[in-house]
Structure formats: structure tokens, C-alpha cells
Enzyme design. Structure first.
Site, short mmCIF file in Angstrom:
data_model
loop_
_atom_site.label_atom_id
_atom_site.label_comp_id
_atom_site.label_asym_id
_atom_site.label_seq_id
_atom_site.Cartn_x
_atom_site.Cartn_y
_atom_site.Cartn_z
N LEU A 64 -0.59 -3.16 34.86
CA LEU A 64 -1.15 -1.90 35.35
C LEU A 64 -1.86 -2.04 36.69
CD1 LEU A 64 -2.50 -0.65 31.92
CD2 LEU A 64 -0.60 0.36 33.20
N ASN A 90 -5.88 3.15 27.38
CA ASN A 90 -6.62 2.25 26.50
C ASN A 90 -6.79 0.84 27.10
OD1 ASN A 90 -7.43 0.89 23.83
ND2 ASN A 90 -5.44 -0.03 24.23
N TYR A 154 -17.97 -4.81 34.12
CA TYR A 154 -17.27 -4.07 33.06
C TYR A 154 -17.96 -2.74 32.80
CZ TYR A 154 -15.54 -2.97 28.36
OH TYR A 154 -15.01 -2.34 27.26
#
Length: 249
Positions: A64, A90, A154
Site C-alpha cells: 500500500l 484496516n 503510530y
């Protein structure tokens, strides 16, 4: 599991579908009779899952972070399915890296995986949802609310997802495309159990959650089913915390 008859034969596109929450969600939609197109970098697990489920489950290995691979995947979906009804973003990575150890390359790579990919998939999916509309479900995380140690990059990606969701819901709303975020608590996937969930972690979770049962991937899949279904037609631009009340403790 609740049954949503309208999901039968709908085209579901899901990233990171070979393992964990993604796998549980692929299985949940397939059980509803939907057509599920999912990607992952784990080709072995992805192919095995597609082979097990058979018809209506289509796997493709996609990195991705690579725009060309994302666009080629959606071109394949458009050719075969002609439309997309639901996009589920996801796929993500959750490395533990301290601020002083973080490099620019680490930061950029994480944002490419966890946030930029959401933009790329949404940009490719939206034209395939028009003119009948659809739903986009983005995954963020409880970590945005509890800010654990050594996960600043994150957490920043997850904050970006929340902002992207709200803006995209407004932009795509006129086309009847709903956009929502699911923020799971700490889910007992195989990887989490193998790498991070110790007895001490389980004890802590039972203390900080409003109810003590540890969260399972299938429970999060059920939330996604609801957000993709017509039962959630009034809901867009929202964050759904699926965390057993951790954020409110």
C-alpha cells in the site's frame, strides 16, 4: 452474528485482510454473502484464506506504500466487479520506537503505510461508489486516546486518520458516501498474543476496561459489518470506540 440481508452481493474492498482483525472481517462479510476483495503483503496467508472461502473472495498482494500497486489493484476490481460498495482501510503497522531512535525514514514509512494509503484507496474507491453511494470504514486506534509509551509516530498516524475521516465525510457526503472510523481497544490477535500480550498486560486490560473480557477480532468485525450496513445509514463522520470502555475509565 447479526444478519444484514442488504450486504449480500455487495462489493467489499479491504486492506490488510490476511490476518488478525482483517481476516475476521473478511470472513464476516463473506458469511453475509458479500463479494470480498482484499489485499495484504502476506501473500501466503492471503492466498490460503481466499482458497478456503472460494467464490466471492479475491486476494491480491499489494504494498500500500506503492501508488502504482494500489491503482492497479483497483483497476482489477473495477474490471471484475464494476463497482465498490464498501471500502475498509484496516492495514497498519504498530512499531514501538522511541523518539530518540526514530529516523525520518521510519516516520515517513509509517505515515505512508498507516495514513497515505487511506488517501490512495479512498481516491480510487470513491468513483466506483458513485452514483449509488457507499461506505468507507477507516481504522484508527484506542492508542490515540491513551497515548502509550514509544508509539508517538503510530499515535500521530491514528490522529491523522480521525481528521481525514471527518473531512472526507463532509466532502463525499453529497455523493451519499458515508465515512466513519473504528478505534479498537487492544485486540487479542495471534500477533498481539505472540509479541506483546503478557499476563501483566491482560491484568492491566481487565483493570482499565469497563468490563473485563478481552477483546476478540470477531467483535471488531461485527462493528464494521454494522457500519457497512443500511442499519447505520444515519452515521457518518464519527469515531466508534470499540474498546470495552477503556477510553472512559
Amino acid at each position: 452474528m447479526a444478519i444484514y440481508p442488504e450486504l449480500k452481493d455487495r462489493v467489499i474492498v479491504l486492506t490488510g485482510g490476511a490476518n488478525g482483525i482483517g481476516e475476521a472481517t473478511v470472513r464476516a462479510f463473506h458469511a453475509q454473502g458479500a463479494r470480498v476483495c482484499f489485499c495484504d503483503v502476506d501473500a501466503s496467508a492471503g492466498k490460503a484464506l481466499a482458497a478456503e472461502l472460494g467464490d466471492r473472495a479475491h486476494f491480491r498482494k499489494v504494498d500500500l506504500r506503492r501508488e502504482a500497486q494500489v491503482r492497479a489493484w483497483f483497476a482489477q476490481i473495477a474490471k471484475r466487479e464494476k463497482r465498490v460498495d464498501t471500502l475498509i482501510n484496516n492495514a497498519a503497522r504498530d512499531p514501538r520506537i522511541t523518539l530518540d531512535a526514530m529516523t525520518v525514514a521510519d516516520w515517513d514509512d509509517l505515515f505512508a503505510t498507516n495514513l497515505r494509503s487511506f488517501f490512495l484507496t479512498a481516491q480510487n474507491a470513491a468513483p466506483l461508489m458513485k452514483p449509488s453511494g457507499g461506505a468507507i470504514v477507516n481504522f484508527a486506534s484506542i492508542t490515540f486516546h491513551v497515548s502509550p509509551d514509544n508509539m508517538s509516530a503510530y499515535v500521530a498516524t491514528k490522529g491523522g486518520i480521525l481528521g481525514f475521516t471527518r473531512a472526507l465525510a463532509r466532502e463525499l457526503g453529497p455523493d451519499r458516501i458515508r465515512v466513519n472510523t473504528v478505534s479498537p481497544g487492544w485486540i487479542m490477535t495471534d500477533r498481539q498474543l505472540d509479541q506483546f500480550v503478557t499476563k501483566a498486560v491482560k491484568k492491566k486490560l481487565r483493570e482499565v476496561q469497563c468490563s473485563p473480557d478481552l477483546l476478540q477480532p470477531e467483535e471488531i468485525a461485527n462493528v464494521v459489518l454494522f457500519l457497512a450496513s443500511d442499519a447505520s445509514s444515519a452515521i457518518t463522520g464519527q469515531e466508534i470506540l470499540a474498546d470495552r470502555g477503556w477510553a472512559h475509565s
